[in-house]
Design a protein around this motif. Sequence first.
Motif, PDB file in Angstrom:
ATOM      1  N   GLY A  51       0.686  -1.179   0.126  1.00 64.62           N
ATOM      2  CA  GLY A  51       0.059  -0.522   0.297  1.00 64.62           C
ATOM      3  C   GLY A  51       0.776   1.379   0.228  1.00 64.62           C
ATOM      4  N   ILE A  52       1.895   1.409  -0.284  1.00 67.87           N
ATOM      5  CA  ILE A  52       3.170   2.196  -0.629  1.00 67.87           C
ATOM      6  C   ILE A  52       2.908   2.958  -1.502  1.00 67.87           C
ATOM      7  CG2 ILE A  52       4.889   3.321  -0.082  1.00 67.87           C
ATOM      8  CD1 ILE A  52       6.103   0.988   1.959  1.00 67.87           C
ATOM      9  N   LEU A  53       2.782   4.058  -1.996  1.00 64.55           N
ATOM     10  CA  LEU A  53       3.121   5.240  -3.266  1.00 64.55           C
ATOM     11  C   LEU A  53       4.416   5.529  -3.287  1.00 64.55           C
ATOM     12  CD1 LEU A  53       1.370   5.779  -5.296  1.00 64.55           C
ATOM     13  CD2 LEU A  53       1.524   8.140  -4.537  1.00 64.55           C
ATOM     14  N   SER A  54       5.227   4.325  -4.568  1.00 62.56           N
ATOM     15  CA  SER A  54       6.458   4.441  -4.467  1.00 62.56           C
ATOM     16  C   SER A  54       6.641   3.968  -6.196  1.00 62.56           C
ATOM     17  CB  SER A  54       7.211   2.832  -3.554  1.00 62.56           C
ATOM     18  OG  SER A  54       6.752   1.686  -4.695  1.00 62.56           O
ATOM     19  N   ASP A  55       7.864   4.875  -6.399  1.00 63.25           N
ATOM     20  CA  ASP A  55       7.955   4.357  -7.763  1.00 63.25           C
ATOM     21  C   ASP A  55       9.788   4.758  -7.920  1.00 63.25           C
ATOM     22  OD1 ASP A  55       8.474   4.311 -10.353  1.00 63.25           O
ATOM     23  OD2 ASP A  55       7.522   6.657 -10.998  1.00 63.25           O
ATOM     24  N   THR A  56      10.536   3.719  -9.124  1.00 63.90           N
ATOM     25  CA  THR A  56      11.571   3.753  -9.113  1.00 63.90           C
ATOM     26  C   THR A  56      12.204   4.534 -10.318  1.00 63.90           C
ATOM     27  OG1 THR A  56      11.785   2.004 -10.842  1.00 63.90           O
ATOM     28  CG2 THR A  56      11.215   1.120  -8.553  1.00 63.90           C
ATOM     29  N   LEU A  57      13.558   4.904 -10.235  1.00 64.01           N
ATOM     30  CA  LEU A  57      14.507   5.633 -10.920  1.00 64.01           C
ATOM     31  C   LEU A  57      15.880   4.734 -11.785  1.00 64.01           C
ATOM     32  CD1 LEU A  57      15.790   9.082  -9.232  1.00 64.01           C
ATOM     33  CD2 LEU A  57      13.940   8.265 -11.091  1.00 64.01           C
ATOM     34  N   SER A  58      15.254   4.446 -13.152  1.00 68.60           N
ATOM     35  CA  SER A  58      16.957   3.760 -13.702  1.00 68.60           C
ATOM     36  C   SER A  58      18.274   4.414 -13.085  1.00 68.60           C
ATOM     37  CB  SER A  58      16.237   4.272 -15.043  1.00 68.60           C
ATOM     38  OG  SER A  58      16.364   5.052 -15.914  1.00 68.60           O
ATOM     39  N   THR A  59      19.118   3.863 -13.745  1.00 67.17           N
ATOM     40  CA  THR A  59      20.707   4.839 -13.909  1.00 67.17           C
ATOM     41  C   THR A  59      20.323   6.150 -14.699  1.00 67.17           C
ATOM     42  OG1 THR A  59      21.133   2.636 -13.600  1.00 67.17           O
ATOM     43  CG2 THR A  59      22.931   4.151 -13.812  1.00 67.17           C
ATOM     44  N   GLN A  60      19.700   6.151 -16.082  1.00 67.50           N
ATOM     45  CA  GLN A  60      19.812   7.226 -16.517  1.00 67.50           C
ATOM     46  C   GLN A  60      18.774   8.820 -15.984  1.00 67.50           C
ATOM     47  OE1 GLN A  60      19.362   4.042 -17.571  1.00 67.50           O
ATOM     48  NE2 GLN A  60      20.610   3.681 -19.467  1.00 67.50           N
ATOM     49  N   GLU A  61      17.774   7.867 -14.954  1.00 64.76           N
ATOM     50  CA  GLU A  61      17.402   9.286 -14.756  1.00 64.76           C
ATOM     51  C   GLU A  61      17.958   9.207 -13.193  1.00 64.76           C
ATOM     52  OE1 GLU A  61      12.475   7.992 -15.314  1.00 64.76           O
ATOM     53  OE2 GLU A  61      13.702   6.378 -14.095  1.00 64.76           O
ATOM     54  N   LEU A  62      18.833   9.069 -12.504  1.00 65.41           N
ATOM     55  CA  LEU A  62      19.317   9.354 -11.647  1.00 65.41           C
ATOM     56  C   LEU A  62      20.070  10.258 -11.231  1.00 65.41           C
ATOM     57  CD1 LEU A  62      19.631   8.348  -8.786  1.00 65.41           C
ATOM     58  CD2 LEU A  62      21.612   6.702  -9.343  1.00 65.41           C
ATOM     59  N   GLY A  63      20.802  10.469 -12.212  1.00 61.84           N
ATOM     60  CA  GLY A  63      21.249  12.594 -12.145  1.00 61.84           C
ATOM     61  C   GLY A  63      22.291  12.003 -11.917  1.00 61.84           C
ATOM     62  N   ILE A  64      23.466  11.131 -11.746  1.00 61.55           N
ATOM     63  CA  ILE A  64      24.807  10.849 -11.155  1.00 61.55           C
ATOM     64  C   ILE A  64      25.782  11.139 -12.527  1.00 61.55           C
ATOM     65  CG2 ILE A  64      26.207   9.408  -9.493  1.00 61.55           C
ATOM     66  CD1 ILE A  64      24.360   8.936  -8.033  1.00 61.55           C
ATOM     67  N   ILE A  65      26.175  11.892 -13.315  1.00 60.90           N
ATOM     68  CA  ILE A  65      27.700  11.782 -13.940  1.00 60.90           C
ATOM     69  C   ILE A  65      28.489  11.526 -13.315  1.00 60.90           C
ATOM     70  CG2 ILE A  65      27.724  12.866 -16.346  1.00 60.90           C
ATOM     71  CD1 ILE A  65      25.040  12.622 -15.680  1.00 60.90           C
ATOM     72  N   THR A  66      29.250  11.025 -14.066  1.00 62.62           N
ATOM     73  CA  THR A  66      30.437  10.682 -14.360  1.00 62.62           C
ATOM     74  C   THR A  66      31.635  10.696 -15.538  1.00 62.62           C
ATOM     75  OG1 THR A  66      30.300   8.197 -14.552  1.00 62.62           O
ATOM     76  CG2 THR A  66      29.711   8.148 -12.694  1.00 62.62           C
ATOM     77  N   ASN A  67      32.999  10.768 -14.925  1.00 64.56           N
ATOM     78  CA  ASN A  67      33.828   9.931 -16.116  1.00 64.56           C
ATOM     79  C   ASN A  67      33.788   8.516 -16.800  1.00 64.56           C
ATOM     80  OD1 ASN A  67      35.798   8.876 -13.899  1.00 64.56           O
ATOM     81  ND2 ASN A  67      36.690  10.540 -14.754  1.00 64.56           N
ATOM     82  N   ASP A  68      34.832   8.228 -17.034  1.00 64.51           N
ATOM     83  CA  ASP A  68      34.535   6.509 -18.224  1.00 64.51           C
ATOM     84  C   ASP A  68      35.872   6.162 -17.305  1.00 64.51           C
ATOM     85  OD1 ASP A  68      36.900   8.074 -19.416  1.00 64.51           O
ATOM     86  OD2 ASP A  68      36.441   7.173 -21.518  1.00 64.51           O
ATOM     87  N   HIS A  69      35.918   6.139 -16.402  1.00 64.03           N
ATOM     88  CA  HIS A  69      36.970   5.482 -15.499  1.00 64.03           C
ATOM     89  C   HIS A  69      36.039   3.980 -14.912  1.00 64.03           C
ATOM     90  CE1 HIS A  69      39.856   8.553 -14.508  1.00 64.03           C
ATOM     91  NE2 HIS A  69      39.904   8.491 -15.771  1.00 64.03           N
ATOM     92  N   TYR A  70      35.380   3.479 -15.474  1.00 65.24           N
ATOM     93  CA  TYR A  70      34.586   2.415 -15.192  1.00 65.24           C
ATOM     94  C   TYR A  70      35.640   1.197 -14.510  1.00 65.24           C
ATOM     95  CZ  TYR A  70      32.524   2.908 -19.960  1.00 65.24           C
ATOM     96  OH  TYR A  70      32.261   3.663 -21.134  1.00 65.24           O
ATOM     97  N   GLY A  71      34.557   0.985 -13.554  1.00 61.12           N
ATOM     98  CA  GLY A  71      35.342   0.115 -12.118  1.00 61.12           C
ATOM     99  C   GLY A  71      35.049   1.407 -10.493  1.00 61.12           C
ATOM    100  N   GLU A  72      35.946   1.918 -11.086  1.00 60.80           N
ATOM    101  CA  GLU A  72      35.666   3.137  -9.856  1.00 60.80           C
ATOM    102  C   GLU A  72      35.508   4.724 -10.836  1.00 60.80           C
ATOM    103  OE1 GLU A  72      38.069   3.649  -5.840  1.00 60.80           O
ATOM    104  OE2 GLU A  72      39.068   2.314  -7.118  1.00 60.80           O
ATOM    105  N   ALA A  73      34.301   5.054 -11.258  1.00 57.97           N
ATOM    106  CA  ALA A  73      34.406   6.558 -11.700  1.00 57.97           C
ATOM    107  C   ALA A  73      34.255   7.610 -10.652  1.00 57.97           C
ATOM    108  CB  ALA A  73      32.929   5.852 -12.753  1.00 57.97           C
ATOM    109  N   GLU A  74      34.782   8.361 -11.640  1.00 56.45           N
ATOM    110  CA  GLU A  74      34.906  10.146 -11.054  1.00 56.45           C
ATOM    111  C   GLU A  74      33.360  10.654 -11.194  1.00 56.45           C
ATOM    112  OE1 GLU A  74      37.082  13.775 -10.344  1.00 56.45           O
ATOM    113  OE2 GLU A  74      37.675  12.129 -11.226  1.00 56.45           O
ATOM    114  N   VAL A  75      33.094  11.453  -9.700  1.00 60.19           N
ATOM    115  CA  VAL A  75      31.369  11.898 -10.165  1.00 60.19           C
ATOM    116  C   VAL A  75      31.578  13.519 -10.458  1.00 60.19           C
ATOM    117  CG1 VAL A  75      29.413  12.614  -8.885  1.00 60.19           C
ATOM    118  CG2 VAL A  75      30.663  10.266  -8.887  1.00 60.19           C
ATOM    119  N   LEU A  76      31.070  13.515 -11.576  1.00 60.72           N
ATOM    120  CA  LEU A  76      31.345  14.852 -12.029  1.00 60.72           C
ATOM    121  C   LEU A  76      30.444  16.299 -11.750  1.00 60.72           C
ATOM    122  CD1 LEU A  76      32.356  13.945 -16.178  1.00 60.72           C
ATOM    123  CD2 LEU A  76      33.844  14.344 -14.059  1.00 60.72           C
ATOM    124  N   THR A  77      29.075  15.291 -11.636  1.00 60.42           N
ATOM    125  CA  THR A  77      28.018  16.418 -10.988  1.00 60.42           C
ATOM    126  C   THR A  77      27.437  15.432 -11.027  1.00 60.42           C
ATOM    127  OG1 THR A  77      27.327  18.300 -11.768  1.00 60.42           O
ATOM    128  CG2 THR A  77      26.572  16.843 -13.572  1.00 60.42           C
TER     129      THR A  77
END
Length: 248
Positions: free
Chosen positions: A89-115
Amino acid sequence: MEICVIKFGGTSLKEEAARNRAVRLIRRLIPEMKVIAVVSAMGRYPDPYATDTLMSLAKYLTPQQRDRLLSAGEMISTLVINSLCRQNGILSDTLSTQELGIITNDHYGEAEVLTVTTGKLLEKLDHCDCLIVPGYQGITLDHEITTLGRGGSDYTAMLLAQALGLEDVYILTDVSGIYEADPKQNPDARHWDEIDYDQMLKMIDAGARVMQRQSILFAREHQLRVWVGSSLQVGKGTWIQSCEDSER
């Protein structure tokens, strides 16, 4: 609108009973605030959706492909917990990775957050009481999924809390706070009600695996208070904060 960011670790979601406890906790919080639940992959190796289990299934991948694979565990958790919330009975929703808004560089495995952008998050939160989001991951400017290093769901919770202007973050795991030694190995280990960021970093450097190092560095930089406790024992836990806060 009051918002709470709470992160559920993999062991807090491992079994059906544990997942039900997580949903009950969310339900208790909702009358007072909106809840953003950051979730890890369910369980630990060899549980089927755990990060190490996924890693063991395909070893001959590029770093980019590996991050795409490893991000799947958290995405499964978001959908499973969302379904369980709605069932209760909880009004809930989800975010995908694309919607999450955490933008990183391409250092795969341990990416640095840009914004970190919160537009989509706040838009969805306007229409639900609980938003369940995947930890441990971000996305590059080229829309490729990245991961934030082991234990990165802690970091996700802190990134979102800071971006939303919150002061506190809540981390739920399978132990009731921070101890001087592993309480599963040493039942007499000292428990801290409060601990300074620098003390926590020293413990991590000495081998403690309760928190991700990057997440504590981020919390110290932005003066986020971090509460670490058990999903099994509500109430008992440890505040990680500055010395000044501890003395108040």
